[in-house]
Design an enzyme around this catalytic site. Structure first.
Site, PDB file in Angstrom:
ATOM      1  N   GLY A 165      12.317  97.945 -26.319  1.00  0.00           N
ATOM      2  CA  GLY A 165      11.053  98.328 -25.700  1.00  0.00           C
ATOM      3  C   GLY A 165      10.119  97.145 -25.656  1.00  0.00           C
ATOM      4  N   GLN A 170       2.342  92.518 -25.258  1.00  0.00           N
ATOM      5  CA  GLN A 170       3.217  91.583 -25.989  1.00  0.00           C
ATOM      6  C   GLN A 170       3.498  90.313 -25.195  1.00  0.00           C
ATOM      7  OE1 GLN A 170       6.067  94.986 -27.109  1.00  0.00           O
ATOM      8  NE2 GLN A 170       6.257  93.619 -28.859  1.00  0.00           N
ATOM      9  N   CYS A 215       9.900  94.825 -34.612  1.00  0.00           N
ATOM     10  CA  CYS A 215       9.028  94.585 -33.462  1.00  0.00           C
ATOM     11  C   CYS A 215       9.208  93.145 -33.013  1.00  0.00           C
ATOM     12  CB  CYS A 215       7.572  94.841 -33.846  1.00  0.00           C
ATOM     13  SG  CYS A 215       6.414  94.588 -32.487  1.00  0.00           S
ATOM     14  N   LEU A 216       9.332  92.959 -31.712  1.00  0.00           N
ATOM     15  CA  LEU A 216       9.510  91.603 -31.181  1.00  0.00           C
ATOM     16  C   LEU A 216       8.291  90.731 -31.475  1.00  0.00           C
ATOM     17  CD1 LEU A 216      11.186  92.518 -27.764  1.00  0.00           C
ATOM     18  CD2 LEU A 216      12.306  91.572 -29.796  1.00  0.00           C
ATOM     19  N   HIS A 243       6.038 103.844 -30.930  1.00  0.00           N
ATOM     20  CA  HIS A 243       5.844 102.447 -31.330  1.00  0.00           C
ATOM     21  C   HIS A 243       5.183 101.659 -30.187  1.00  0.00           C
ATOM     22  CE1 HIS A 243       7.474  98.490 -33.077  1.00  0.00           C
ATOM     23  NE2 HIS A 243       7.187  98.155 -31.829  1.00  0.00           N
ATOM     24  N   GLU A 244       5.683 101.877 -28.968  1.00  0.00           N
ATOM     25  CA  GLU A 244       5.129 101.157 -27.806  1.00  0.00           C
ATOM     26  C   GLU A 244       3.703 101.607 -27.504  1.00  0.00           C
ATOM     27  OE1 GLU A 244       6.717  98.701 -27.096  1.00  0.00           O
ATOM     28  OE2 GLU A 244       8.685  99.271 -27.836  1.00  0.00           O
ATOM     29  N   HIS A 278       1.165  99.906 -29.489  1.00  0.00           N
ATOM     30  CA  HIS A 278       0.800  98.570 -28.974  1.00  0.00           C
ATOM     31  C   HIS A 278      -0.374  98.677 -27.997  1.00  0.00           C
ATOM     32  CE1 HIS A 278       3.734  95.777 -30.622  1.00  0.00           C
ATOM     33  NE2 HIS A 278       4.767  96.538 -30.258  1.00  0.00           N
TER      34      HIS A 278
HETATM   35  O1  GNR Z   1      13.403  96.169 -30.212  1.00  0.00           O
HETATM   36  C1  GNR Z   1      12.754  96.998 -30.864  1.00  0.00           C
HETATM   37  N1  GNR Z   1      13.415  97.832 -31.714  1.00  0.00           N
HETATM   38  C2  GNR Z   1      12.808  98.906 -32.342  1.00  0.00           C
HETATM   39  C3  GNR Z   1      13.513  99.537 -33.367  1.00  0.00           C
HETATM   40  C4  GNR Z   1      12.964 100.615 -34.023  1.00  0.00           C
HETATM   41  C5  GNR Z   1      11.737 101.108 -33.636  1.00  0.00           C
HETATM   42  C6  GNR Z   1      11.018 100.494 -32.623  1.00  0.00           C
HETATM   43  C7  GNR Z   1      11.570  99.411 -31.966  1.00  0.00           C
HETATM   44  S1  GNR Z   1      10.690  98.669 -30.678  1.00  0.00           S
HETATM   45  C8  GNR Z   1      11.282  97.028 -30.752  1.00  0.00           C
HETATM   46  C9  GNR Z   1      10.777  96.217 -29.577  1.00  0.00           C
HETATM   47  C10 GNR Z   1       9.281  96.095 -29.663  1.00  0.00           C
HETATM   48  O2  GNR Z   1       8.702  95.370 -30.423  1.00  0.00           O
HETATM   49  N2  GNR Z   1       8.575  96.844 -28.871  1.00  0.00           N
HETATM   50  O3  GNR Z   1       7.241  96.813 -28.910  1.00  0.00           O
HETATM   51 NI    NI Z   2       6.751  96.271 -30.947  1.00  0.00          NI
END
Ligand code: GNR
Ligand code: NI
Length: 172
Positions: free
Chosen positions: A46, A51, A94-95, A136-137, A140
């Site tokens: 995601g 980001q 998270c990236l 999670h997204e 952000h």
């Molecule tokens: O790549 C991602 N893996 C992930 C694994 C578990 C819960 C959420 C994520 S999102 C993350 C990519 C990211 O940072 N998205 O904002």
């Molecule tokens: Ni993230």
């Protein structure tokens, strides 16, 4: 299409609240293409526009596990309509918080209303990893990172590690 640089913690931009999109036009579609390419290149599932430094309420996702198969999903102006009171725990990463992982509890299911790649209104019922990832997204979009759910001590240890990493990279 282009691969963009992913912003990492600590960076004030990641704390910004993203603004709604007026209309899904050419610019927004090109942005979604670039976000998807950037996400795939980083092996993420995601990515939110902030980001890559753009404070707009746009998310791309692909949680498909099969190699060579793509199932991209696009969310513009997503709104959570319903959250299951039952929580589920996933190990999140998270990236924008590279190489850090932690177990986070979130509602196990949710319903999300959003505009798709073509600006068409959609309603998605999500559970499992999809539900976790969309939440999670959407965090952000509010300037929230998964490490914000950890204790102050754990969070500050992670941020410290990441700032050290950054200052080392600056020398190389
Ligand atoms: O790549 C991602 N893996 C992930 C694994 C578990 C819960 C959420 C994520 S999102 C993350 C990519 C990211 O940072 N998205 O904002
Ligand atoms: Ni993230």
């Amino acid at each position: 299409m282009a691969i963009k640089t992913i912003i990492t913690e600590p960076n004030k931009l990641l704390r910004q609240v993203s603004q709604p999109v007026d209309q899904v036009g050419n610019y927004e579609q090109k942005l979604m293409d670039d976000m998807l390419e950037t996400m795939y290149a980083a092996n993420g599932i995601g990515l939110a526009a902030i980001q890559i430094g753009i404070p707009k309420r746009i998310i791309v996702m692909d949680i498909c596990k099969e190699e060579n198969k793509k199932e991209p999903k696009y969310f513009v102006n997503p709104v959570i309509k319903n959250k299951d009171p039952l929580k589920a725990t996933y190990e999140e990463g998270c990236l924008s918080v590279p190489n850090q992982f932690a177990e986070i509890d979130r509602p196990s299911k949710c319903e999300v209303e959003y505009l798709d790649y073509n600006g068409k209104k959609q309603l998605l019922k999500a559970d499992g990893l999809l539900a976790t990832c969309i939440q999670h997204e959407m965090d952000h979009l509010e300037g929230i990172l998964f490490i914000d759910y950890l204790s102050k001590l754990k969070r500050s240890m992670i941020v410290k590690k990441l700032s050290k990493l950054k200052s080392n990279t600056a020398i190389l």
